[in-house]
Write a protein that holds these residues in place. Structure first.
Motif, PDB file in Angstrom:
ATOM      1  N   HIS A 189     -55.710  99.561  71.129  1.00  0.00           N
ATOM      2  CA  HIS A 189     -56.072  99.747  69.706  1.00  0.00           C
ATOM      3  C   HIS A 189     -57.594  99.613  69.519  1.00  0.00           C
ATOM      4  O   HIS A 189     -58.225 100.468  68.891  1.00  0.00           O
ATOM      5  CB  HIS A 189     -55.329  98.732  68.826  1.00  0.00           C
TER       6      HIS A 189
ATOM      7  N   CYS B  62     -50.560 101.748  67.004  1.00  0.00           N
ATOM      8  CA  CYS B  62     -50.190 101.602  65.590  1.00  0.00           C
ATOM      9  C   CYS B  62     -49.274 102.733  65.153  1.00  0.00           C
ATOM     10  O   CYS B  62     -48.470 102.580  64.235  1.00  0.00           O
ATOM     11  CB  CYS B  62     -51.434 101.557  64.718  1.00  0.00           C
TER      12      CYS B  62
ATOM     13  N   CYS C 285     -54.380 105.185  66.130  1.00  0.00           N
ATOM     14  CA  CYS C 285     -54.203 104.972  67.568  1.00  0.00           C
ATOM     15  C   CYS C 285     -52.723 105.025  67.941  1.00  0.00           C
ATOM     16  O   CYS C 285     -51.861 104.805  67.098  1.00  0.00           O
ATOM     17  CB  CYS C 285     -54.846 103.654  67.997  1.00  0.00           C
TER      18      CYS C 285
ATOM     19  N   CYS D 189     -54.272 103.109  60.948  1.00  0.00           N
ATOM     20  CA  CYS D 189     -54.997 103.410  62.184  1.00  0.00           C
ATOM     21  C   CYS D 189     -54.310 104.561  62.922  1.00  0.00           C
ATOM     22  O   CYS D 189     -53.096 104.632  62.965  1.00  0.00           O
ATOM     23  CB  CYS D 189     -55.014 102.154  63.057  1.00  0.00           C
TER      24      CYS D 189
HETATM   25 ZN   LIG Z   1     -54.360 100.989  66.073  1.00  0.00          ZN
END
Ligand SMILES: [Zn+2]
Length: 352
Positions: A305, A283, A280, A278
């Motif tokens: 997230h 993460c 974001c 991911c």
């Molecule tokens: Zn994430």
């Protein structure tokens, strides 16, 4: 406020909304936000184009209406709903003028009139009363609200929807309330039929749908919706669930309220999640196990997230519309979902 369609791919389309000197690309997702304690502000971590708040929330959380913009520190397109659904649910007596006052003072870019949602249990007399009150409210906003507003309509039948749109004089912008969440629960195929039929009659109207979940958003965009809003990123974060790209929410942690039961969602496969990498900021900077943390911190990390997963969806979709590959893209997403039959229904009837 103006809307211009740019590219079409079947029913799906990209466009631009210009409002208050800002440009918003569509299809778009308005991220729902409430001033509830602990809710994260994802737009402080990455770009969020559009945000939805509501006047009732501002009232009950006792937020200073003159400081809403300042508290949020958000410079994208801000839409403010009335909170009609909550007002009705909690049986509060709040009048049009109170909502208009909150909206005028807090200066959103787009305001939604106070509406009186329908529920499946209502008899035809109650439905008639609610539709009449919502219509009066829309008129009141059109005549007395000095800034941009979008009329909101309700209904589970084509005739109800069409009559309301015509009575409003076929406005350029339209918001459809409580129709998706209720039909998703009871009659999903009718949801597809209604959306297509409204779209056929009003091809140039910008249409927003209230309260939509992640996967359903892809389907609505494929069928010609221009924007939706969701608070599922927050709701799921609170109940210990996270979103993966192109799938429904997955349980990862016990919910942050004092309940013994974890979220009812399917439990996440950690390896699958880690392989997905991911993008974001949560993460990117933190270990996976942080997403399982309980309490306010866990809510915030999962909320940010989840908001990331949601905000990337319309970006992907706009690209697919440009490449004329929208149907194939949405088909791949739905082929792994319990809603595959719904996609197949839409394809069989409207996409060939
Ligand atoms: Zn994430």
């Amino acid at each position: 406020m103006k809307f211009q369609i740019q590219e079409m791919d079947g029913w799906a389309r990209t466009g631009t909304v210009s409002v208050n000197g800002k440009l918003l690309k569509s299809p778009c997702i308005f991220l729902g936000h409430s001033f509830n304690r602990g809710n994260p502000l994802p737009w402080h971590y990455f770009n969020v184009d559009s945000l939805l708040i509501n006047a009732y929330d501002i009232l009950v959380q006792k937020i200073d209406v003159t400081r809403v913009r300042q508290i949020l520190d958000f410079d994208g397109v801000l839409m403010m709903d009335s909170g009609g659904y909550q007002i009705q649910r909690f049986n509060r007596n709040i009048d049009l003028k109170t909502i208009i006052h909150i909206q005028e003072m807090s200066k959103p870019d787009i305001a939604i009139p106070l509406d009186y949602p329908l529920t499946p249990e209502m008899n035809s007399k109650e439905i008639h009363t609610h539709l009449t009150k919502t219509f009066r409210s829309n008129k009141y906003w059109m005549e007395s609200f000095p800034y941009n507003s979008i009329p909101v309509i309700h209904g589970y039948k084509e005739k109800q929807l069409i009559d309301q749109i015509n009575k409003l004089g076929s406005p350029d912008f339209l918001a459809i309330g409580s129709f998706v969440p209720i039909l998703m629960y009871s009659d999903r195929k009718r949801l597809v039929d209604l959306l297509i039929n409204v779209r056929k009659r009003y091809p140039d109207t910008f249409i927003h749908f209230f309260g939509v979940s992640y996967l359903v958003a892809f389907l609505l965009f494929l069928l010609g919706a221009d924007s939706v809003d969701t608070s599922a990123h927050l709701h799921n974060a609170r109940y210990g669930s996270i979103h993966l790209q192109h799938t429904g929410p997955r349980a990862i942690a016990f919910n942050t309220k004092k309940r013994k039961r974890p979220s009812a969602h399917k439990v996440i496969e950690k390896d699958k999640f880690l392989n997905e990498s991911c993008g974001c900021p949560i993460c990117h900077y933190l270990e996976f196990d942080n997403l399982k943390v309980r309490g306010v911190r866990g809510l915030q990390l999962r909320g940010i997230h989840n908001a990331w997963v949601y905000t990337t969806a319309p970006i992907e979709l706009r690209q697919k519309i440009k490449e004329k590959k929208t149907a194939a893209f949405v088909e791949t997403i739905f082929s792994q979902s319990g809603l595959h039959y719904l996609y197949k229904y839409a394809k069989r009837n409207y996409l060939t």
